[in-house]
Design an enzyme around this catalytic site. Sequence first.
Site, PDB file in Angstrom:
ATOM      1  N   ASP A 121     -21.844  22.154  39.963  1.00 18.08           N
ATOM      2  CA  ASP A 121     -20.473  22.538  40.312  1.00 18.08           C
ATOM      3  C   ASP A 121     -19.756  21.373  40.994  1.00 18.08           C
ATOM      4  O   ASP A 121     -18.619  21.031  40.656  1.00 18.08           O
ATOM      5  CB  ASP A 121     -20.465  23.730  41.281  1.00 18.08           C
ATOM      6  CG  ASP A 121     -21.009  25.012  40.682  1.00 18.08           C
ATOM      7  OD1 ASP A 121     -20.197  25.839  40.245  1.00 18.08           O
ATOM      8  OD2 ASP A 121     -22.234  25.185  40.659  1.00 18.08           O
ATOM      9  N   THR A 142     -21.976  30.340  37.603  1.00 24.81           N
ATOM     10  CA  THR A 142     -22.982  29.592  38.377  1.00 24.81           C
ATOM     11  C   THR A 142     -24.255  30.397  38.596  1.00 24.81           C
ATOM     12  O   THR A 142     -25.362  29.873  38.466  1.00 24.81           O
ATOM     13  CB  THR A 142     -22.401  29.162  39.740  1.00 24.81           C
ATOM     14  OG1 THR A 142     -21.243  28.346  39.518  1.00 24.81           O
ATOM     15  CG2 THR A 142     -23.418  28.364  40.535  1.00 24.81           C
TER      16      THR A 142
END
Length: 310
Positions: free
Chosen positions: A53, A124
């Site tokens: 990320d 995620t």
Amino acid sequence: MAGNTGAPLVLRLVAASVSVAEKAGAIVRNVFNSGELGVVEKDGKNDLQTQADRSAQECIVQSLSRQFPKVTIIGEEEPTGETVDESHLETRLSEEVLKVVCPQNLQSVKDEDVVVWVDPLDGTKEYTEGFLDHVTVLIGVAVNGKAVAGVINQPYYNYKAGPGATLGRTMWGIVGLGAFGVERLVPPADKRIVTTTRSHSNKLVTESIEAMQPDEVLRVGGAGHKVLLVIEGKAHAYVFATPGCKKWDTCAPEAILHALGGRLTDIHGNALQYHRDVKHPNTGGVLATYSDHDWYLSRMPESVKAAVKP
């Protein structure tokens, strides 16, 4: 570089975003392959952040901001304040995008009219659990508060094809022009398939799904992934009657869906707003459909609509 072409701003932004999204997708794969995910909890066990990320956002935000310094760019992750890793930067523009003719209404857009919404790694939690086909990189372009263009990279597209398979695909679209790299397919006519959240469900989500009387419910991760299921005919609708989704989750998928003739609104039927000063959560939930959008709106329980305010 961005300044070397006379193409309209929106076209140059999309051309840059396609190249940047591909680079970010490669970063996502590289971090996973390293085995060092660097997972931290942002707001509980269902809201995670990984090194992928952070690095993918650096790639996207820094690459675009250097080429388009006057454009507002809003990313999901907080800036780290660390020195920029120059190897994460991408300066190329997609030649495929620059070949198309920009829609007339977007040809004279100015930098100050644009906000770019970035989710460097959508899905995620699924990424950390190995549900790799749920993962997307999202770059959405909004003009005067409306989603007008989007780029989606799926880093792990085709990953189940076995060793040696070419991984990843990038799709992009501009409202008024169409979408490329993805084909809109018709969902099954003999049943109703609805997709919704895998890890953020609650009573409101359950009630709204039941009200649609689906034959099948696909519970998967990532807003980008769920809208892709609608685009590719694997689901008729994406129903999420709760405020958990954010602007960076929906801007790119909405633009591509709209470019293909689908529709994305909140659960009240209101258009989502993407101005630079708008609140980030989609407080009115999300409803995305292949067709029959008004039917799904009409089925939404009044009790749910009362609880999920725009």
